[in-house]
Structure formats: structure tokens, C-alpha cells
Design a protein around this motif. Structure first.
Motif, PDB file in Angstrom:
ATOM      1  N   UNK A 397       0.810  -1.211   0.000  1.00 22.79           N
ATOM      2  CA  UNK A 397       0.000   0.000   0.000  1.00 22.79           C
ATOM      3  C   UNK A 397       0.847   1.266   0.000  1.00 22.79           C
ATOM      4  N   UNK A 398       2.045   1.191   0.548  1.00 21.10           N
ATOM      5  CA  UNK A 398       2.887   2.375   0.594  1.00 21.10           C
ATOM      6  C   UNK A 398       4.335   1.930   0.625  1.00 21.10           C
ATOM      7  N   UNK A 399       5.022   2.152  -0.458  1.00 22.22           N
ATOM      8  CA  UNK A 399       6.432   1.797  -0.529  1.00 22.22           C
ATOM      9  C   UNK A 399       7.173   2.950  -1.207  1.00 22.22           C
ATOM     10  N   UNK A 400       8.348   3.354  -0.711  1.00 20.96           N
ATOM     11  CA  UNK A 400       8.999   2.766   0.464  1.00 20.96           C
ATOM     12  C   UNK A 400       8.324   3.173   1.771  1.00 20.96           C
ATOM     13  N   UNK A 401       8.551   2.344   2.782  1.00 25.96           N
ATOM     14  CA  UNK A 401       7.976   2.531   4.101  1.00 25.96           C
ATOM     15  C   UNK A 401       9.083   3.002   5.026  1.00 25.96           C
ATOM     16  N   UNK A 402       8.847   4.105   5.747  1.00 20.63           N
ATOM     17  CA  UNK A 402       9.879   4.692   6.605  1.00 20.63           C
ATOM     18  C   UNK A 402       9.407   4.663   8.062  1.00 20.63           C
ATOM     19  N   UNK A 403       9.574   3.551   8.762  1.00 20.76           N
ATOM     20  CA  UNK A 403       9.085   3.458  10.144  1.00 20.76           C
ATOM     21  C   UNK A 403      10.003   4.185  11.124  1.00 20.76           C
ATOM     22  N   UNK A 404       9.436   4.545  12.259  1.00 21.08           N
ATOM     23  CA  UNK A 404      10.234   5.095  13.357  1.00 21.08           C
ATOM     24  C   UNK A 404      10.925   3.937  14.083  1.00 21.08           C
ATOM     25  N   UNK A 405      11.772   4.217  15.094  1.00 22.38           N
ATOM     26  CA  UNK A 405      12.586   3.140  15.690  1.00 22.38           C
ATOM     27  C   UNK A 405      11.823   1.922  16.197  1.00 22.38           C
ATOM     28  N   UNK A 406      10.711   2.120  16.959  1.00 21.57           N
ATOM     29  CA  UNK A 406      10.013   0.948  17.499  1.00 21.57           C
ATOM     30  C   UNK A 406       9.353   0.115  16.399  1.00 21.57           C
ATOM     31  N   UNK A 466      15.009   2.633   6.850  1.00 24.68           N
ATOM     32  CA  UNK A 466      15.170   2.602   8.310  1.00 24.68           C
ATOM     33  C   UNK A 466      15.502   3.978   8.879  1.00 24.68           C
ATOM     34  N   UNK A 467      15.301   4.158  10.196  1.00 25.66           N
ATOM     35  CA  UNK A 467      15.750   5.399  10.846  1.00 25.66           C
ATOM     36  C   UNK A 467      17.267   5.551  10.699  1.00 25.66           C
ATOM     37  N   UNK A 468      17.742   6.759  10.877  1.00 28.65           N
ATOM     38  CA  UNK A 468      19.155   7.060  10.641  1.00 28.65           C
ATOM     39  C   UNK A 468      20.078   6.169  11.470  1.00 28.65           C
ATOM     40  N   UNK A 469      19.689   5.905  12.700  1.00 27.80           N
ATOM     41  CA  UNK A 469      20.549   5.100  13.571  1.00 27.80           C
ATOM     42  C   UNK A 469      20.715   3.671  13.060  1.00 27.80           C
ATOM     43  N   UNK A 470      19.767   3.211  12.235  1.00 30.20           N
ATOM     44  CA  UNK A 470      19.803   1.840  11.728  1.00 30.20           C
ATOM     45  C   UNK A 470      20.398   1.763  10.321  1.00 30.20           C
ATOM     46  N   UNK A 471      20.618   2.900   9.693  1.00 29.47           N
ATOM     47  CA  UNK A 471      20.888   2.931   8.249  1.00 29.47           C
ATOM     48  C   UNK A 471      22.109   2.095   7.855  1.00 29.47           C
ATOM     49  N   UNK A 472      23.220   2.270   8.554  1.00 31.86           N
ATOM     50  CA  UNK A 472      24.445   1.567   8.166  1.00 31.86           C
ATOM     51  C   UNK A 472      24.294   0.058   8.308  1.00 31.86           C
ATOM     52  N   UNK A 473      23.705  -0.360   9.428  1.00 35.39           N
ATOM     53  CA  UNK A 473      23.488  -1.796   9.628  1.00 35.39           C
ATOM     54  C   UNK A 473      22.511  -2.355   8.608  1.00 35.39           C
ATOM     55  N   UNK A 474      21.526  -1.539   8.242  1.00 31.13           N
ATOM     56  CA  UNK A 474      20.523  -2.025   7.295  1.00 31.13           C
ATOM     57  C   UNK A 474      21.125  -2.256   5.914  1.00 31.13           C
ATOM     58  N   UNK A 475      22.095  -1.433   5.543  1.00 33.17           N
ATOM     59  CA  UNK A 475      22.783  -1.655   4.265  1.00 33.17           C
ATOM     60  C   UNK A 475      23.494  -3.014   4.272  1.00 33.17           C
ATOM     61  N   UNK A 476      24.086  -3.358   5.412  1.00 30.82           N
ATOM     62  CA  UNK A 476      24.744  -4.666   5.518  1.00 30.82           C
ATOM     63  C   UNK A 476      23.719  -5.796   5.429  1.00 30.82           C
ATOM     64  N   UNK A 477      22.526  -5.581   6.025  1.00 26.82           N
ATOM     65  CA  UNK A 477      21.456  -6.581   5.930  1.00 26.82           C
ATOM     66  C   UNK A 477      21.070  -6.797   4.466  1.00 26.82           C
ATOM     67  N   UNK A 478      20.894  -5.703   3.727  1.00 26.44           N
ATOM     68  CA  UNK A 478      20.511  -5.814   2.315  1.00 26.44           C
ATOM     69  C   UNK A 478      21.583  -6.536   1.505  1.00 26.44           C
ATOM     70  N   UNK A 479      22.853  -6.236   1.813  1.00 27.74           N
ATOM     71  CA  UNK A 479      23.941  -6.912   1.110  1.00 27.74           C
ATOM     72  C   UNK A 479      23.896  -8.422   1.393  1.00 27.74           C
ATOM     73  N   UNK A 480      23.648  -8.790   2.643  1.00 30.43           N
ATOM     74  CA  UNK A 480      23.569 -10.211   2.991  1.00 30.43           C
ATOM     75  C   UNK A 480      22.407 -10.883   2.264  1.00 30.43           C
ATOM     76  N   UNK A 481      21.271 -10.182   2.150  1.00 31.50           N
ATOM     77  CA  UNK A 481      20.137 -10.734   1.407  1.00 31.50           C
ATOM     78  C   UNK A 481      20.493 -10.950  -0.065  1.00 31.50           C
ATOM     79  N   UNK A 482      21.213  -9.995  -0.635  1.00 34.90           N
ATOM     80  CA  UNK A 482      21.614 -10.133  -2.042  1.00 34.90           C
ATOM     81  C   UNK A 482      22.544 -11.334  -2.224  1.00 34.90           C
ATOM     82  N   UNK A 483      23.476 -11.509  -1.279  1.00 36.73           N
ATOM     83  CA  UNK A 483      24.382 -12.654  -1.363  1.00 36.73           C
ATOM     84  C   UNK A 483      23.620 -13.967  -1.214  1.00 36.73           C
ATOM     85  N   UNK A 484      22.644 -13.979  -0.312  1.00 30.86           N
ATOM     86  CA  UNK A 484      21.842 -15.187  -0.128  1.00 30.86           C
ATOM     87  C   UNK A 484      21.037 -15.504  -1.390  1.00 30.86           C
ATOM     88  N   UNK A 485      20.497 -14.453  -2.015  1.00 29.70           N
ATOM     89  CA  UNK A 485      19.754 -14.664  -3.255  1.00 29.70           C
ATOM     90  C   UNK A 485      20.665 -15.244  -4.335  1.00 29.70           C
TER      91      UNK A 485
END
Length: 529
Positions: A397-406, A466-485
Motif C-alpha cells: 500500500x505504501x512503498x517505500x515505508x519509513x518506520x520510526x525506531x520501534x 530505516x531510521x538514521x541510527x539503523x541505516x548503516x546496519x541495514x545496508x549490511x542486511x541488504x547486502x547479505x540478502x543479495x548474497x543469499x539470493x
């Protein structure tokens, strides 16, 4: 445009009942795969056989390779993504296929190839959801008797009973609706005048007309009920309460007045009155989902009040009543807000399984705000798999989705659950093949499914900001997903070629992606609020 007009015509036709010939039901693909493809096929076959032999509906199945649908997309009669996202274009797809009814069903529990529980979502001509479980609601002798003329084999009975229940529900849903009209007082000369005034929202004129009618019909409970309904629509809760009470003094089984009394009493926070009205409705088997929900809310408030006053035994009784009413809400309600409220109350009392059933019925909701509330509830109910499916629905329904920390933490848990499932699926599939529990064809099928799910996971994650505090870690998550794919794609290639080097490359990528994700998860836990 003419296709959407045709769809409206189909809806009207369903409402007329198709007395001359059975309607066509188009079975669309479910939002998520069934627990067993074989059991899913058995349930679909039972629906097709039973409904056609009952001369209710003809069942056809959606196929994205259908020449007529492919041609409709090429000629612009269907949107470009109608073949890949048919649920988003159910009305148009049904119209193109000549189907008057569009729905999906999914086996949620199976015993080998036998379906034991299912869920369904009606999409055309209206939206509604259905669930059935043979464990909580075993097969009855009545159902056996109804199916006896069809000479159903015992091994097929479960599928046919589920098809029977679904068909009965569907028939109720497709019945022509009772026309909505303003309340009228049978026998009163001016009831049509009152109806017209209410429809035009000319409240003062309607009240004056009812006053005139009361002069000649002072003991007509329906007139007081009409008056109460008008006051309720105006937000005059106290006046509405008085008139509902007057109507009930004259006719104690005027059930619509009991429902109205429950509604206005809730507005006034007179929870004892709410419970009184709901219990009267229940005793007469006249309650509806809204009344049940109001009763559950009232019992929960009264339980909390009794607990604060030290009356624990009374509080326990109210709490049990609230739980019983909420379970009835979950079974009977389709309204998303009622289901969400019931799930929240059930979570408070740690009834996680029942709460999860309520949340699962929200899968077809077209409301991003409600889905935002449903995702964390699914996580709290210890159903991260359900949270992931709701998250996928939310992202549509709404992408991209930008949630707050919780909310971001909740999204992470939902993504993690699907990630763990996919990694374990790869591990278990390879192990099964190595010990010769799978043949080459089965290996290819399972790896193809994992690869498709991994691609869906990556796309979902890419639509979250993701929120700014999560941004760097989230990039690593996306990279891991790409490698898994990439790893799953290589494994699919290896399954076809049986080239040992290709499998080794895939396993290296798999191990690196897993290690990187474990590191990311550990650091994300330190960021969690």
C-alpha cells in the motif's frame, strides 16, 4: 473502462442470484503458499466437485499464462501487472474471465495430503474472510448426512467437509442484501414520511413527525425505537438511552433496541448497561459482532475496576466473560477494527493463539494504518511468520515505508523470521538430497521455491527506509540478502548441472551471508529501544 463497468454488471448479477444457471467462481492464488500443495489441490478438487454437483457454482482457477488474460493485457483491457498481482486487480480479472465471484483459499494445516484447516478471502463482489479448522470444530453427524448422497470416500471426507462449510458461508455472503432503509413503525400512517425525513437527515422534522404519530400510537415501541435511532445519529446519547429503554419497556424482545442500547451505553461508558444488553442478546441468540465486541470491552473494563477495588473473584469472572465474548468476535467478525481491538484485549490476557487468529483475518485489509497496528501484534503473539505476511501486505500500500525506531524493530523481527526460515530451508533441502531423501526433480522444485521467496524477501527489505541510527546496519542486511539470493540462484543452477564447483561457490556465499546477518542482528539488538 468498459471492463470495470462489466465488473459492476457481474456484481449486480450475483445479487440477483443467477436463478437460471450456476455462477462462476474464479479461484485466485492465495497471499502466501499453503502448508501442503497436495492438500491444497485436494481441497480445490472437493470445492469444484461438491459445488458443481450442488449446482451452486462452477469453479475455475486463475492461470497467469491464460491466453485470454495475456491478450487482455496486450490490448490494454487489464493493467500490466494484473497477471503477476491478480489480487490487486481482482474485479477486472474476474470480469475478463467472466467470473461473478473472485476469491482465494489456502490450506493452513494438513495431515499429509489431507487438509485439516483452511482460510479463505472473498474479494468479488464484496470483501469478507472465512476460516475453518476440523480440530476445533470436528466433523458433525449432520455434515456426514449432508454429504452422504455424494458417496465421499472416508479419506476425502475432511476436504469435502471444509468445502461444504466454505460453500455454506459463501452462499450466505452472496445472498442479496436486505435494502437499507430508515427505521419504520409498522402500522403507523406516516412511517414513509419519517423514513424520507431520516434519509434526508432532517432530524428535527423527523422527531416532530414521530411526536405526531405517538399521539395516536402512544404504546407503539417501534416509534420510541425510531426516536432513539435519530437521537443516536445526532450524538444525543442520554436521550437515545431513554428512548431505547422506553421501547424495551413496551416490547422486551425488540432486539434492535437492545443493540442500540449497548451502543449508546458504551458511548456513555455505562459498561454495566452494555453488558446487560449484550447478555440479553446472547441469551436470545440475536447478538452480532459489534454487540459481542462491546460486551467484551465492557467486561474487560469491569474486570479492571473490580481488580482495583480488591474484588478478585468478581474480576476473574468478568475477565473470563470478556475472553469468551472476544473468542466469539474472532469467529464471527469481519470488521477489521473489531478484530484488531479483540486481538489487543486477548493479548492482554495472554490468549496468544486466539489473538493470532484475529490478526490473521486482517490479511486482506486494504488499510495501511490498521496493518501498522497488526504487525507488532503478530510479533507479540509470537507469530513472526504472520508478522512477515502482514508486512508484505503493508508494503503493497505504501512503498517505500519509513518506520520510526520501534516499528523498525518490529519490521526487523518479521524479516528475521522469514530469513531464518529460508536459511533453514536451504540447509534442510541440501541435507535431504545428500542422504537421498529427495530426488533431483524434488530438489529443483524446492530450490526454485526458496529462490523465489528469497527474491521476495530482498524486494520487501528494499522497500523499507530505516531510521538514521539503523541505516548503516541495514545496508549490511541488504547486502547479505543479495548474497543469499545469489547463493540460491547458484544452487538452482547446480541442481540442474550437478557441478560440484557451483555448489561450493553457493555454499561459500550462503555461509558468508549467514555470518554477516548474525553480526548485524547482534548489533541491531544493541540499538533496540
Amino acid at each position: 473502462m468498459h471492463r470495470y463497468l462489466l465488473a459492476a454488471a457481474w456484481m449486480f448479477a450475483v445479487g440477483q442470484g443467477f436463478a437460471s444457471q450456476p455462477s462462476t467462481v474464479l479461484m485466485l492464488p492465495p497471499l502466501s503458499p499453503p502448508v501442503s500443495a497436495t492438500a491444497q489441490d485436494a481441497l480445490l478438487a472437493a470445492c469444484r466437485s461438491l459445488w458443481e454437483r450442488q449446482q451452486k457454482w462452477v469453479v475455475v482457477t486463475f492461470h497467469r499464462e491464460s491466453p485470454s488474460l495475456v491478450r487482455a493485457v496486450k490490448e490494454g483491457r487489464l493493467p500490466a501487472d494484473a497477471l503477476t498481482r491478480p489480487l490487486d486487480h481482482a474485479v477486472a480479472v474476474c470480469a475478463e474471465e467472466g467470473a461473478q465471484v473472485g476469491m482465494w483459499l489456502r490450506v493452513t494445516r494438513a495431515d499429509d495430503a489431507t487438509p485439516q484447516a483452511m482460510e479463505a478471502m472473498l474479494l468479488v463482489p464484496t470483501a469478507a474472510s472465512f476460516q475453518a479448522d476440523l480440530q476445533t470444530q470436528p466433523i458433525t453427524e449432520t455434515e456426514r448426512a449432508l454429504l452422504k448422497p455424494f458417496q465421499v470416500a472416508e479419506r476425502q471426507l475432511a476436504a469435502w467437509v471444509l468445502a461444504l462449510r466454505l460453500g455454506q458461508w459463501l452462499q450466505d455472503r452472496l445472498a442479496p442484501p436486505t435494502p437499507l432503509s430508515a427505521p419504520s413503525a409498522p402500522g403507523a400512517d406516516g412511517d414513509q414520511d419519517v423514513a424520507a425525513l431520516v434519509a434526508a437527515e432532517k432530524w428535527d422534522d423527523a422527531v416532530r413527525r414521530i411526536d405526531q404519530l405517538l399521539q395516536s400510537n402512544p404504546n407503539d415501541p417501534r416509534l420510541y425505537w425510531q426516536l432513539a435511532v435519530i437521537y443516536e445519529r445526532q450524538g444525543r446519547w442520554e436521550d437515545a438511552t431513554i428512548e431505547y429503554r422506553r421501547a424495551l419497556q413496551l416490547q422486551s424482545d425488540l432486539w434492535e433496541a437492545w443493540k442500540g442500547l449497548a451502543r449508546v451505553a458504551a458511548k456513555r461508558e455505562r459498561w454495566d448497561w452494555v453488558l446487560e444488553a449484550v447478555q440479553r442478546l446472547q441469551s436470545a441468540q440475536r447478538s452480532d459482532p459489534l454487540s459481542l465486541a462491546l460486551g467484551a470491552q465492557a467486561a474487560a473494563v469491569l474486570a479492571a475496576t473490580a481488580r482495583q477495588r480488591g474484588r478478585d473473584r468478581e474480576a476473574d469472572a468478568y475477565q473470563q466473560l470478556s475472553l469468551t465474548l472476544d473468542e466469539a468476535v474472532v469467529q464471527t467478525a469481519d470488521d477489521p477494527q473489531l478484530l484488531l481491538d479483540a486481538a489487543q484485549r486477548l493479548m492482554t490476557h495472554q490468549r496468544l493463539n486466539v489473538a493470532a487468529r484475529a490478526i490473521e483475518k486482517l490479511m486482506g485489509v486494504a488499510d495501511a494504518a490498521l496493518l501498522d497496528q497488526a504487525v507488532p501484534l503478530a510479533v507479540a503473539a509470537k507469530r513472526p511468520d504472520l508478522a512477515y505476511r502482514l508486512l508484505l501486505a503493508r508494503l503493497r500500500f505504501k512503498a517505500p515505508y519509513a518506520p520510526s525506531p520501534e516499528p523498525m524493530r518490529v519490521c526487523g523481527e518479521a524479516l528475521n523470521a522469514e530469513t531464518v526460515r529460508l536459511f533453514e530451508a536451504v540447509r534442510d533441502t541440501l541435507a535431504a538430497f545428500d542422504r537421498r531423501a529427495l530426488n533431483a526433480a524434488e530438489l529443483q522444485t524446492q530450490l526454485r521455491k526458496v529462490n523465489a521467496d528469497a527474491e521476495q524477501l530482498l524486494k520487501a527489505a528494499q522497500n523499507i527506509r530505516p531510521p538514521e541510527a539503523w541505516a548503516a546496519l541495514y545496508k549490511r542486511r541488504l547486502l547479505a540478502y543479495e548474497l543469499f539470493l545469489q547463493a540460491t540462484a547458484l544452487l538452482r543452477e547446480w541442481a540442474e548441472t550437478q557441478d560440484g564447483l557451483t555448489r561450493t561457490r553457493a555454499v561459500v556465499l550462503y555461509d558468508f551471508a549467514r555470518s554477516e546477518l548474525e553480526s548485524v542482528w547482534a548489533e541491531e539488538r544493541r540499538l533496540a529501544p
